[in-house]
Every structure is written in structure tokens, then in C-alpha cells.
Design a protein around this motif. Structure first.
Motif, mmCIF file in Angstrom:
data_model
loop_
_atom_site.group_PDB
_atom_site.id
_atom_site.type_symbol
_atom_site.label_atom_id
_atom_site.label_comp_id
_atom_site.label_asym_id
_atom_site.label_seq_id
_atom_site.Cartn_x
_atom_site.Cartn_y
_atom_site.Cartn_z
ATOM 1 N N GLY A 91 0.773 -1.142 -0.045
ATOM 2 C CA GLY A 91 0.017 0.122 0.002
ATOM 3 C C GLY A 91 0.869 1.398 -0.055
ATOM 4 N N ILE A 92 0.257 2.310 -0.294
ATOM 5 C CA ILE A 92 0.924 3.641 -0.267
ATOM 6 C C ILE A 92 1.450 4.156 1.184
ATOM 7 N N ASN A 93 2.503 4.481 1.425
ATOM 8 C CA ASN A 93 2.993 4.818 2.880
ATOM 9 C C ASN A 93 3.875 6.127 2.847
ATOM 10 N N GLY A 94 4.036 6.799 3.761
ATOM 11 C CA GLY A 94 4.860 7.930 3.860
ATOM 12 C C GLY A 94 5.293 8.469 5.040
ATOM 13 N N ASP B 72 6.352 16.249 12.242
ATOM 14 C CA ASP B 72 6.955 15.242 11.843
ATOM 15 C C ASP B 72 6.307 13.616 11.795
ATOM 16 N N TYR B 73 5.854 13.073 10.725
ATOM 17 C CA TYR B 73 4.989 11.775 10.651
ATOM 18 C C TYR B 73 5.412 10.691 9.721
ATOM 19 N N ILE B 74 5.280 9.471 10.055
ATOM 20 C CA ILE B 74 5.533 8.568 9.063
ATOM 21 C C ILE B 74 4.227 7.424 9.330
ATOM 22 N N GLN B 75 4.053 6.874 8.293
ATOM 23 C CA GLN B 75 3.042 5.818 8.255
ATOM 24 C C GLN B 75 3.484 4.866 7.331
ATOM 25 N N THR B 76 3.268 3.426 8.066
ATOM 26 C CA THR B 76 3.814 2.394 7.065
ATOM 27 C C THR B 76 2.556 1.595 7.334
ATOM 28 N N GLU B 77 2.692 0.302 7.055
ATOM 29 C CA GLU B 77 1.517 -0.815 6.968
ATOM 30 C C GLU B 77 1.064 -1.006 8.398
ATOM 31 N N ARG B 78 1.869 -0.238 9.357
ATOM 32 C CA ARG B 78 1.525 -0.626 10.764
ATOM 33 C C ARG B 78 0.794 0.408 11.453
ATOM 34 N N GLY B 79 0.642 1.506 10.489
ATOM 35 C CA GLY B 79 -0.285 2.601 11.009
ATOM 36 C C GLY B 79 0.618 4.025 11.018
ATOM 37 N N LEU C 38 -5.151 8.230 6.041
ATOM 38 C CA LEU C 38 -4.249 8.084 7.539
ATOM 39 C C LEU C 38 -4.989 7.396 8.431
ATOM 40 N N TYR C 39 -4.206 6.351 9.170
ATOM 41 C CA TYR C 39 -4.825 5.572 10.253
ATOM 42 C C TYR C 39 -4.061 5.342 11.377
ATOM 43 N N GLU C 40 -4.460 5.447 12.542
ATOM 44 C CA GLU C 40 -3.623 5.345 13.766
ATOM 45 C C GLU C 40 -2.996 4.051 13.833
#
Length: 260
Positions: free
Chosen positions: A101-104, A112-119, A257-259
Motif C-alpha cells: 500500500g502507499i506509505n509515507g 513530523d509523521y511517518i505511516q507504514t502498514e503498521r499505522g 491516514l490511520y492510527e
């Protein structure tokens, strides 16, 4: 297990400014044909520092055990601290099969934020965000770190045994070719555009011994039972645009976005 080993190795690079932080400024009278590797590095470092913004599209193909992990990404950076790096990983270069999936990773004015498959998770600062970006997205923090002039922190130092190879091309772009090793023994090769003095491609080569060394500290019995393999990656940057005017909204992620 294979992916966890890859994360351990790639994470070693997360705080490295690579060769740029130790390169001397180029002599003003030197011609392109006589520039040393260090001189070219100095010019490139100063060039990135002079930009008001930078964006690209790219692809990183990581090869291990005959299998490929293909990462497609976009990068958008602007002074003084805005950034948005988005990526999607596939199991093969054709972009088929399972994907992450698309992450960023981003800073659009609210932290500052980062989102991976883990949230999604907020990061304490940009250094930590880029560290996690490099370990989770196979090293995509290299250009952002150079753009922001970020220095290494508790990671392998700048490249040693630095040398200039024969000039080459990335697609139709004429490039200088620079290579060297990290202190951990990884070999890095950079293709730098002769006209724009920007990085167009990076190749990383890691031997099985380097993979084994990255797991130092684990129980000896566990390490002895593991089979070690080297890997390589080729990261290519395309559609590069510099000094375009961006607004904060351009750095808001394009994906839901998801927590965590």
C-alpha cells in the motif's frame, strides 16, 4: 526473517549523510575532466544547499536471493523544513502481486509523521523520521538528508576509499560516477548529472559478511543457525524538478491516514 535482516542493514544507513559531509569544496579553476571525486561531492553538496525546493519520482529495486523488492516513490522537499516522501513496495519489478500500500513520511506544518502498514505515528523530530524512513523504505532518505544538510548521528561515517570512475549515463543523462565504501563495508556508487549536478542513481552492494556483522549482539547460537546472503539495490531518480514554489498543502499525504 529475510525482511528483518534487510531492515537491520538498511537501518545502518539511516543517519549517514554518505560522502557529502566530508567532501572538500571544488577548486574554482578546475575543469570538469580534472575534477576529483571529493571536488565533485563538494559541488553537489553546495548545489543541493542552494535549492529552495526539490521533487522527483523514483524507483528502488532491491535484489536478494534472486528475488526483487520493487519500491516506487515520490519525493517533495522545500525550505525550511517541509517534506513529503511517499512509497509503495511490490514483490517484483513488474509491480504485480502483494504490495504494502502507499506509505509515507511528511511534515506539512504540524510536526513530523511517518505511516507504514503498521499505522501512522508522530516522530519526535526530522532525524528520527528519516531514520525510520530509511529502515522501512529501503533507504529513500538519502536525497532528503542531503537537501536538508543533515549530518550523521551514531551511524556509519562518510564514505572511504572515495574515487571517481569513468563517466557514464543514466538514461539520456550524462553523469559523473563516484564510488566508495561505508565504514561497515558497504559499497556505494553515485551517478551525478553533469548539467544539473544532482543525484540520478545510487547503487548499494552489501556482502553476506556485512549482513552477519549487522546482527552482532544477538545470541551466538541464533546467529550460527542463520544463513546469510548479500544483497544489492539500485535507486533511480526521474522527473526531477527544482525551485518550484510549493504551499504547505502540497506536503499533506495523498493517502488515507490511520492510527497505529
Amino acid at each position: 526473517m529475510r525482511h528483518s535482516r534487510l531492515k537491520a542493514i538498511v537501518g545502518m544507513n539511516a543517519g549517514v549523510l554518505l560522502l557529502w559531509t566530508t567532501c572538500a569544496a571544488a577548486s574554482s579553476g578546475a575543469s570538469a575532466g580534472t575534477l576529483s571525486a571529493s571536488q565533485i561531492c563538494g559541488i553537489v553538496r553546495e548545489n543541493y544547499a542552494s535549492l529552495s525546493s526539490y521533487s522527483d519520482q523514483g524507483r528502488n529495486i532491491l535484489t536478494m536471493d534472486g528475488a526483487d523488492i520493487d519500491t516506487e516513490f515520490t519525493t517533495t522537499l522545500a525550505r525550511t523544513g517541509y517534506y513529503r516522501i511517499e512509497w509503495e513496495q511490490f514483490k517484483d519489478p513488474a509491480g504485480a502481486g502483494d504490495n504494502s500500500g502507499i506509505n509515507g513520511a511528511w511534515e506539512s506544518g504540524s510536526g513530523d509523521y511517518i505511516q507504514t502498514e503498521r499505522g501512522m505515528r508522530r516522530q519526535d523530530n526530522r532525524d528520527l523520521a528519516f531514520y525510520n524512513l530509511a529502515s522501512r523504505a529501503r533507504g529513500l532518505a538519502t536525497v532528503p538528508r542531503i537537501f536538508f544538510g543533515m549530518h550523521e548521528s551514531a551511524q556509519p561515517g562518510a564514505l572511504i576509499a572515495l574515487q571517481r570512475l569513468a563517466d557514464s549515463k543514466v538514461g539520456a543523462t550524462d553523469c559523473y560516477q563516484i564510488t566508495g565504501q561505508t565504514r561497515s563495508g558497504q559499497t556505494k556508487t553515485f551517478w551525478i548529472g553533469k548539467q544539473d549536478l544532482l543525484i540520478h542513481q545510487i547503487r548499494t552492494e552489501v556482502s553476506p559478511d556485512i549482513v552477519r556483522g549487522a546482527l552482532e549482539g544477538m545470541p551466538a547460537q541464533t546467529v550460527e543457525q542463520m544463513e546469510f546472503h548479500g544483497f544489492s539495490s539500485l535507486e533511480t531518480y526521474t522527473n526531477i524538478v527544482v525551485n518550484k514554489k510549493f504551499s504547505p498543502s502540497d506536503f499533506v499525504p495523498s493517502f488515507p491516514l490511520y492510527e497505529q
